[in-house]
Design an enzyme around this catalytic site. Structure first.
Site, mmCIF file in Angstrom:
data_model
loop_
_atom_site.group_PDB
_atom_site.id
_atom_site.type_symbol
_atom_site.label_atom_id
_atom_site.label_comp_id
_atom_site.label_asym_id
_atom_site.label_seq_id
_atom_site.Cartn_x
_atom_site.Cartn_y
_atom_site.Cartn_z
ATOM 1 N N HIS A 1 61.205 94.061 72.313
ATOM 2 C CA HIS A 1 61.141 95.296 71.316
ATOM 3 C C HIS A 1 61.733 96.322 71.347
ATOM 4 O O HIS A 1 61.175 97.447 71.370
ATOM 5 C CB HIS A 1 59.646 95.349 70.754
ATOM 6 C CG HIS A 1 58.423 93.897 70.145
ATOM 7 N ND1 HIS A 1 58.787 93.566 68.579
ATOM 8 C CD2 HIS A 1 58.582 92.862 70.754
ATOM 9 C CE1 HIS A 1 58.155 92.366 68.463
ATOM 10 N NE2 HIS A 1 57.781 92.047 70.066
ATOM 11 N N TYR B 1 52.957 95.683 79.306
ATOM 12 C CA TYR B 1 53.563 97.563 78.756
ATOM 13 C C TYR B 1 53.196 98.547 79.239
ATOM 14 O O TYR B 1 54.190 98.877 78.899
ATOM 15 C CB TYR B 1 52.129 97.263 77.244
ATOM 16 C CG TYR B 1 52.756 96.415 76.112
ATOM 17 C CD1 TYR B 1 52.392 94.994 76.133
ATOM 18 C CD2 TYR B 1 52.589 96.756 74.915
ATOM 19 C CE1 TYR B 1 53.132 93.897 74.622
ATOM 20 C CE2 TYR B 1 52.157 95.542 73.787
ATOM 21 C CZ TYR B 1 52.440 94.691 74.065
ATOM 22 O OH TYR B 1 53.215 93.691 72.852
#
Ligand code: HEM
Length: 352
Positions: A65, A329
């Site tokens: 992303h 992440y």
């Protein structure tokens, strides 16, 4: 009875042995965490490596992303969510939001019309000092059932073997439902027209201590208008960012936050499986996006929308994804924040 010098030598030897054991255990734990004992073990490093796009490591950017734009706004809770969770975010009131519209690609320069999955990162802060972070996407289901299968999907889609995806799809039949959405589901021309789905399940605890497993989604107030990918390609490589910036000049953009409650036996550990349509849903409030800011100097740039950052009254469930996502992440965040020179801020007053 031992002589004093013998006993002190023995106790020194004992201390050294103890230190060696402590260091040895620490090293073994480190090696275990790094996956050295089990080459098959999935690690954040392997996952980040598998995300690497053909265009090369997106230095300074999110490892997935990677293309996105920041927004700020407010979440207005209507109070109905207090029936499900005692988190302050559901008490009637307004709470500040920082978020990010984004594309599901590891290439920060991908043309918008080439990316099938669109997403939203969201952080809602409450006066009790707690935060609800979430990262949602527009498909109604996730492509695969487990983090391991997601890793295999990344490897297959990057493989030079022309049969790699066919082999993958045969081994992971759950992928068919996502494939059907990706090929025949509608495309829209705006981040504002998308529904963003949390897909992973979490457990909410109400003020009486009762627990319910839930998923959540943001439903757009804007009417979705279907546009073909060919027509979208004519709008330019960054049309989504331009469109949302322009649209916001006409006034704030809104989404309704809906929480869906699982029935016993629903597949809570598998985001590739939708729950039946008739499940209880509760509209808990409205997200209003008030301002758009480019990512480079924007407030979302240095936020890790880690889905395990939850306020009291929410916790992770038996779904294995949030823990796996959290570790990957964090790895991505560490890399990109250490690479700020590759993605320099331009505003003089930009904050670190
Ligand atoms: C094991 C599975 C997954 C892996 C390995 C993965 C990996 C990643 C990585 C590395 C990032 C960048 C994080 C950062 O640097 O801040 C990211 C962002 C994101 N992911 Fe995932 N992801 C997974 C599953 C999911 C799922 C299930 C969803 C949605 C339900 C999702 C939605 C998003 C979104 C919307 C972002 C962008 C958030 C932002 O704007 O910072 N991901 N993902």
């Amino acid at each position: 009875m031992a002589q004093p010098h013998q006993s002190s030598a023995r106790s020194m030897f004992g201390s050294l042995a103890l230190i060696a054991v402590v260091i040895g255990c620490g090293a073994a734990a480190f090696a275990y965490t790094a996956g050295w004992f089990s080459p098959q073990r999935l690690t954040p490093d392997k996952m980040v490596d598998a995300l690497k796009p053909p265009t090369g490591e997106p230095l300074g950017h999110r490892r997935n992303h990677a293309k996105g734009i920041c927004f700020t706004g407010v979440f207005e809770a209507n109070g109905a969510g207090t029936a499900l969770s005692h988190a302050q975010v559901f008490t009637r009131g307004q709470y500040p939001v920082v978020g990010r519209f984004n594309l599901g690609t590891a290439d920060p320069n991908a043309p918008d019309a080439t990316v099938r999955v669109r997403g939203m990162g969201l952080r809602i802060s409450t006066p009790d000092g707690q935060e609800w972070r979430s990262a949602m996407i527009d498909p109604p289901i996730f492509p695969v059932s487990t983090p391991q299968a997601f890793y295999e999907l990344l490897l297959a889609s990057a493989s030079k073997d022309p049969n790699a995806m066919k082999t993958f799809a045969a081994a992971r039949p759950e992928f068919a439902a996502f494939g059907a959405w990706a090929t025949s589901g509608p495309w829209t021309g705006s981040y504002a027209e998308e529904r963003y789905n949390g897909l992973n399940s979490f457990v909410f605890t109400d003020s009486s201590g009762a627990e319910r497993t839930v998923r959540w989604s943001l439903l757009p107030a804007a009417q979705p208008m279907s546009v073909s990918p060919d027509d979208l390609a004519k709008r330019g490589p960054d049309f989504l960012e331009q469109e949302i910036t322009e649209r916001l000049r006409g006034g704030p953009l809104r989404w309704t936050m809906v929480v869906t409650v699982a029935n016993p036996g629903d597949p809570t550990a598998d985001p590739s499986k939708a729950w039946p349509e008739d499940r209880r849903t509760v509209e808990v409030g409205t997200l209003t996006v008030e301002q758009i800011e480019p990512e480079r100097n924007g407030p979302c740039r240095d936020i890790n929308f880690d889905p395990t950052v939850l306020p009291s009254g929410m916790r992770t469930s038996d779904d294995p994804f949030p823990a796996a996502r959290s570790s990957v992440y964090a790895k991505s965040y560490d890399l990109r924040t250490a690479e700020a020179k590759d993605y320099p801020r331009t505003a003089k007053d930009a904050k670190p």
